[in-house]
Design a protein around this motif. Sequence first.
Motif, PDB file in Angstrom:
ATOM      1  N   PRO A 227       0.825  -1.215   0.000  1.00 31.40           N
ATOM      2  CA  PRO A 227       0.000   0.000   0.000  1.00 31.40           C
ATOM      3  C   PRO A 227       0.852   1.255   0.000  1.00 31.40           C
ATOM      4  CG  PRO A 227      -0.032  -1.050   2.155  1.00 31.40           C
ATOM      5  CD  PRO A 227       0.668  -2.000   1.232  1.00 31.40           C
ATOM      6  N   ARG A 228       0.345   2.256  -0.668  1.00 29.13           N
ATOM      7  CA  ARG A 228       1.008   3.560  -0.701  1.00 29.13           C
ATOM      8  C   ARG A 228       0.833   4.235   0.652  1.00 29.13           C
ATOM      9  NH1 ARG A 228      -1.706   8.719  -3.222  1.00 29.13           N
ATOM     10  NH2 ARG A 228       0.025  10.167  -3.458  1.00 29.13           N
ATOM     11  N   PRO A 229       1.879   4.860   1.174  1.00 30.91           N
ATOM     12  CA  PRO A 229       1.712   5.602   2.438  1.00 30.91           C
ATOM     13  C   PRO A 229       0.591   6.635   2.312  1.00 30.91           C
ATOM     14  CG  PRO A 229       4.034   5.438   1.852  1.00 30.91           C
ATOM     15  CD  PRO A 229       3.262   4.925   0.672  1.00 30.91           C
ATOM     16  N   ILE A 230      -0.309   6.634   3.263  1.00 33.78           N
ATOM     17  CA  ILE A 230      -1.459   7.540   3.224  1.00 33.78           C
ATOM     18  C   ILE A 230      -1.056   8.901   3.786  1.00 33.78           C
ATOM     19  CG2 ILE A 230      -3.807   7.904   4.040  1.00 33.78           C
ATOM     20  CD1 ILE A 230      -3.522   5.577   2.087  1.00 33.78           C
ATOM     21  N   PRO A 231      -1.316   9.985   3.045  1.00 35.04           N
ATOM     22  CA  PRO A 231      -1.026  11.312   3.594  1.00 35.04           C
ATOM     23  C   PRO A 231      -1.769  11.517   4.908  1.00 35.04           C
ATOM     24  CG  PRO A 231      -1.571  11.451   1.261  1.00 35.04           C
ATOM     25  CD  PRO A 231      -1.892  10.054   1.700  1.00 35.04           C
ATOM     26  N   PRO A 232      -1.103  12.068   5.915  1.00 30.85           N
ATOM     27  CA  PRO A 232      -1.770  12.249   7.209  1.00 30.85           C
ATOM     28  C   PRO A 232      -2.885  13.283   7.126  1.00 30.85           C
ATOM     29  CG  PRO A 232       0.360  13.358   7.192  1.00 30.85           C
ATOM     30  CD  PRO A 232       0.273  12.584   5.916  1.00 30.85           C
ATOM     31  N   GLY A 233      -3.850  13.134   8.004  1.00 33.01           N
ATOM     32  CA  GLY A 233      -4.927  14.111   8.087  1.00 33.01           C
ATOM     33  C   GLY A 233      -6.121  13.771   7.219  1.00 33.01           C
ATOM     34  N   TYR A 393      -4.371  -5.233  -5.039  1.00 33.29           N
ATOM     35  CA  TYR A 393      -3.710  -4.368  -6.024  1.00 33.29           C
ATOM     36  C   TYR A 393      -3.271  -3.036  -5.432  1.00 33.29           C
ATOM     37  CZ  TYR A 393      -4.791  -7.585  -9.799  1.00 33.29           C
ATOM     38  OH  TYR A 393      -4.832  -8.695 -10.614  1.00 33.29           O
ATOM     39  N   GLY A 394      -3.630  -2.755  -4.210  1.00 30.26           N
ATOM     40  CA  GLY A 394      -3.137  -1.571  -3.533  1.00 30.26           C
ATOM     41  C   GLY A 394      -3.644  -0.256  -4.060  1.00 30.26           C
ATOM     42  N   VAL A 395      -4.764  -0.247  -4.809  1.00 29.53           N
ATOM     43  CA  VAL A 395      -5.244   1.032  -5.332  1.00 29.53           C
ATOM     44  C   VAL A 395      -5.724   1.904  -4.175  1.00 29.53           C
ATOM     45  CG1 VAL A 395      -5.865  -0.032  -7.524  1.00 29.53           C
ATOM     46  CG2 VAL A 395      -7.615   0.294  -5.785  1.00 29.53           C
ATOM     47  N   ASP A 396      -5.764   3.196  -4.414  1.00 30.70           N
ATOM     48  CA  ASP A 396      -5.986   4.160  -3.338  1.00 30.70           C
ATOM     49  C   ASP A 396      -7.438   4.561  -3.159  1.00 30.70           C
ATOM     50  OD1 ASP A 396      -3.003   4.940  -2.714  1.00 30.70           O
ATOM     51  OD2 ASP A 396      -3.214   4.884  -4.892  1.00 30.70           O
ATOM     52  N   ALA A 397      -8.257   4.329  -4.182  1.00 29.74           N
ATOM     53  CA  ALA A 397      -9.659   4.749  -4.094  1.00 29.74           C
ATOM     54  C   ALA A 397     -10.467   4.045  -5.163  1.00 29.74           C
ATOM     55  CB  ALA A 397      -9.783   6.275  -4.258  1.00 29.74           C
ATOM     56  N   LEU A 398     -11.758   3.928  -4.901  1.00 28.67           N
ATOM     57  CA  LEU A 398     -12.707   3.453  -5.893  1.00 28.67           C
ATOM     58  C   LEU A 398     -13.720   4.555  -6.149  1.00 28.67           C
ATOM     59  CD1 LEU A 398     -13.484  -0.151  -4.581  1.00 28.67           C
ATOM     60  CD2 LEU A 398     -11.892   0.484  -6.404  1.00 28.67           C
ATOM     61  N   ARG A 399     -13.947   4.847  -7.433  1.00 29.92           N
ATOM     62  CA  ARG A 399     -15.034   5.761  -7.795  1.00 29.92           C
ATOM     63  C   ARG A 399     -16.208   4.879  -8.188  1.00 29.92           C
ATOM     64  NH1 ARG A 399     -18.721   6.881 -11.834  1.00 29.92           N
ATOM     65  NH2 ARG A 399     -17.202   6.998 -13.478  1.00 29.92           N
ATOM     66  N   VAL A 400     -17.259   4.914  -7.379  1.00 34.55           N
ATOM     67  CA  VAL A 400     -18.382   4.000  -7.549  1.00 34.55           C
ATOM     68  C   VAL A 400     -19.341   4.581  -8.577  1.00 34.55           C
ATOM     69  CG1 VAL A 400     -20.223   2.742  -6.385  1.00 34.55           C
ATOM     70  CG2 VAL A 400     -18.078   3.219  -5.180  1.00 34.55           C
ATOM     71  N   ASP A 401     -19.551   3.810  -9.634  1.00 35.46           N
ATOM     72  CA  ASP A 401     -20.321   4.274 -10.782  1.00 35.46           C
ATOM     73  C   ASP A 401     -21.820   4.141 -10.536  1.00 35.46           C
ATOM     74  OD1 ASP A 401     -20.461   5.002 -13.694  1.00 35.46           O
ATOM     75  OD2 ASP A 401     -21.430   3.043 -13.795  1.00 35.46           O
ATOM     76  N   ALA A 402     -22.585   5.051 -11.126  1.00 34.56           N
ATOM     77  CA  ALA A 402     -24.052   4.954 -11.228  1.00 34.56           C
ATOM     78  C   ALA A 402     -24.731   4.761  -9.881  1.00 34.56           C
ATOM     79  CB  ALA A 402     -24.434   3.817 -12.181  1.00 34.56           C
ATOM     80  N   VAL A 403     -24.274   5.468  -8.873  1.00 36.03           N
ATOM     81  CA  VAL A 403     -24.879   5.334  -7.538  1.00 36.03           C
ATOM     82  C   VAL A 403     -26.340   5.753  -7.558  1.00 36.03           C
ATOM     83  CG1 VAL A 403     -24.790   6.185  -5.154  1.00 36.03           C
ATOM     84  CG2 VAL A 403     -22.669   5.544  -6.331  1.00 36.03           C
ATOM     85  N   ALA A 404     -26.667   6.773  -8.335  1.00 37.51           N
ATOM     86  CA  ALA A 404     -28.067   7.234  -8.383  1.00 37.51           C
ATOM     87  C   ALA A 404     -29.000   6.104  -8.797  1.00 37.51           C
ATOM     88  CB  ALA A 404     -28.204   8.418  -9.337  1.00 37.51           C
ATOM     89  N   SER A 405     -28.563   5.278  -9.749  1.00 41.93           N
ATOM     90  CA  SER A 405     -29.416   4.177 -10.208  1.00 41.93           C
ATOM     91  C   SER A 405     -29.599   3.120  -9.130  1.00 41.93           C
ATOM     92  CB  SER A 405     -28.817   3.526 -11.458  1.00 41.93           C
ATOM     93  OG  SER A 405     -27.704   2.709 -11.141  1.00 41.93           O
ATOM     94  N   MET A 406     -28.693   3.099  -8.167  1.00 39.72           N
ATOM     95  CA  MET A 406     -28.782   2.112  -7.091  1.00 39.72           C
ATOM     96  C   MET A 406     -29.700   2.569  -5.964  1.00 39.72           C
ATOM     97  SD  MET A 406     -24.744   1.062  -6.809  1.00 39.72           S
ATOM     98  CE  MET A 406     -25.028  -0.267  -5.638  1.00 39.72           C
ATOM     99  N   LEU A 407     -29.878   3.871  -5.840  1.00 38.31           N
ATOM    100  CA  LEU A 407     -30.576   4.400  -4.669  1.00 38.31           C
ATOM    101  C   LEU A 407     -32.087   4.379  -4.800  1.00 38.31           C
ATOM    102  CD1 LEU A 407     -28.312   7.477  -3.848  1.00 38.31           C
ATOM    103  CD2 LEU A 407     -28.296   5.211  -2.777  1.00 38.31           C
TER     104      LEU A 407
END
Length: 722
Positions: A227-233, A393-407
């Motif tokens: 994992p990539r070191p996470i910036p503090p804060g 895979y150590g990725v730093d974030a997920l951008r979750v697609d089509a959330v409006a369609s799920m809600l």
Amino acid sequence: MAETTLIPEAIHALAEGRHGDPFAVLGPHDTPAGRVVRAMLPGAVSVAALAPDGTAHRLAPLHAAGLFEGPVPAGGRYLLRIDWGGAVEEVEDPYSFGRLLGELDIHLLREGTHRDIARCLGAHPMEVDGVQGVRFAVWAPNARRVSVVGDFNNWDGRRAPMRLRQECGVWEIFLPRLGPGAVYKFELLDPNGSLLPLKADPVAWQAEPAPATGSVVADTAAIRVAPRPIPPGDPAAQPISVYEVHAASWMRGEDNLPLSWEELGDKLIPYVKEMGFTHVEFLPVMAHPFGGSWGYQPLGQFAPQGALGPPEHFARLVERFHEAGIGVILDWVPAHFPTDTHGLAHFDGTALYEHTDPREGFHQDWNTLIYNLGRREVRNFMIGSALHWLEHYGVDALRVDAVASMLYRDYSRKEGEWVPNIHGGRENLENISFLQELSNVVAERCPGKLLIAEESTAFPGVTRKAHEGGLGFDFKWNMGWMHDTLHYMERDPIYRQYQHGGMTFGMVYAYSERFMLPLSHDEVVHGKGSLIGKMPGDDWQKFANLRAYLAFMWTHPGKKLLFMGGEIGQWREWSHDRSLDWHLLDEPRHAGLQRMLRDLNRLYARTPALHALDCDPAGFRWVVMDDAANSVLAFLRLGPEGSSPVLVVCNMTPVSRSGYRLGAPAGGAWREVFNSDAAIYGGANGGNGGRVQAQEMESHGLDASLVLELPALSTLVLTPEE
């Protein structure tokens, strides 16, 4: 045929590939006549069991379809010597191995809380009882029979039928002497005993490049990125500037072929770093059958798309981004999946991953199926996918697609086309609960990793913590800001005075969520043209408009996202089938726009007032918001105590404004640290010569004021001189 204790029905079921409990009859078994071995090997001429001492015990044929039986000494492991009519193979018997999944795995799968499902299900090279091979496991609770098929067994479903673990509906088998690189699928009989189309592995770590549809055994133990070191804060106080990329079309190689993961890393990483972006965001890299979906209709939720290289190369790409100090965000799609017969659709002959009722389970807009996230096993599958990318895979974030369609259950549906929730409402309670569980699990297991929502409605609390009743996302794409400001910028400047609120309205709700400002791929496809193509006026004005707009965006509260090509002024609408038009950088105006974006990123990152209080109302103050007649905007960005304020001024008409007075929070000299009209960016070099003296004259409710020259179609950034 030889005598046997097997009943005829069992023999015929094996011969016809209908037996649902192969381990009960195949492999070693004690009988009244002693220990015998049975093997189902269609196409074999003869079979013998080799005892540990090397003696061979012939197995006699029981059925012409390839069923053999014969004695073997008790105790010890044996080999099967198989004569295939010239070629002789010696291999351990898959049916001599015991149960594979542990009781804890079974328990967690049953209750839907197995957080490392990627290492539990799927295909994994490993050693079992001192033998190297591959363990396969797949969830298919309603199937009559499941087999692993591939070149290694002539794609014959009678050769490797699996053991059902009744407690959790998972089928398993260990195939000795198989290894990474083997292509495989699952052959299933549905609950009625009918043969289904061959299915790819839902939890495969590697997939064949489309249009091939097989799964590939990967060296799963070797894929783990530190994992990539996470910036503090708090991330809300960090500069986040995202370059959105479609991996297969950012840049192409010879014969218009996509770059491999390795080649992409060689070119994209130094580019992103030089441009000053803090993160790269990939459109979905998960395996998908149709390139024209850009990955938004994935079937391989655990496998990077095969056309760009093996999964270990993608893992190395992530690692290389981290070594360059750049975070990696992946688009991830938990809302729906395509109907391809080799995929998840009716996986075991029933609506397993999807809803049974099409009013709940079919997306009319996209002709896709909707995950039944109210089912614990499906929820577990999708949370396992999210963790797979974040952890393995150590990725730093997920951008979750089509959330409006799920809600919402009535998303894009007319009256009578949707099913209300248990309270009679339109909210999708099961999906809301899933998103809350997802955010809680990610926060617990992956502290510092981010979840970003593409959510286009006014659903409350998208970025509020789940335990406070929110969905738990870290940021939400501000689709309203994007639509309003783009609509304003598309207008001929003479009419912008009537649309002035398009540029100011975003601040009315700017702190209702933690926002990211997106100029994404969605704005440059399906006939919408390019970003620069949306700007009005002649070519000079188009570039000036775009420079002023991007500078407004980069100084406005909210994290930033720009789709590839926007930074070079690409004229053509983006196409996934070709490279960006990099040759445009030979022209000064395109190169100037690129340079401006690079400078904006650097200014943004080094200036606390432009990012530290992005999500805090204390970080923003309007200076001029009501000068619609002149289409002028001015605002202050304020940072933590001890940091300098930033004054931003936008003139959105092609008319220069001379002697424009506006308020400033401090007297003394102010430096013009950025000017979108600078000649180095392709502008006319209007402005204030880099420095202006504030006057001790109150204006706009502030103690001092500046008298500025506002170039046409420009954004200026000023800070007090220290």
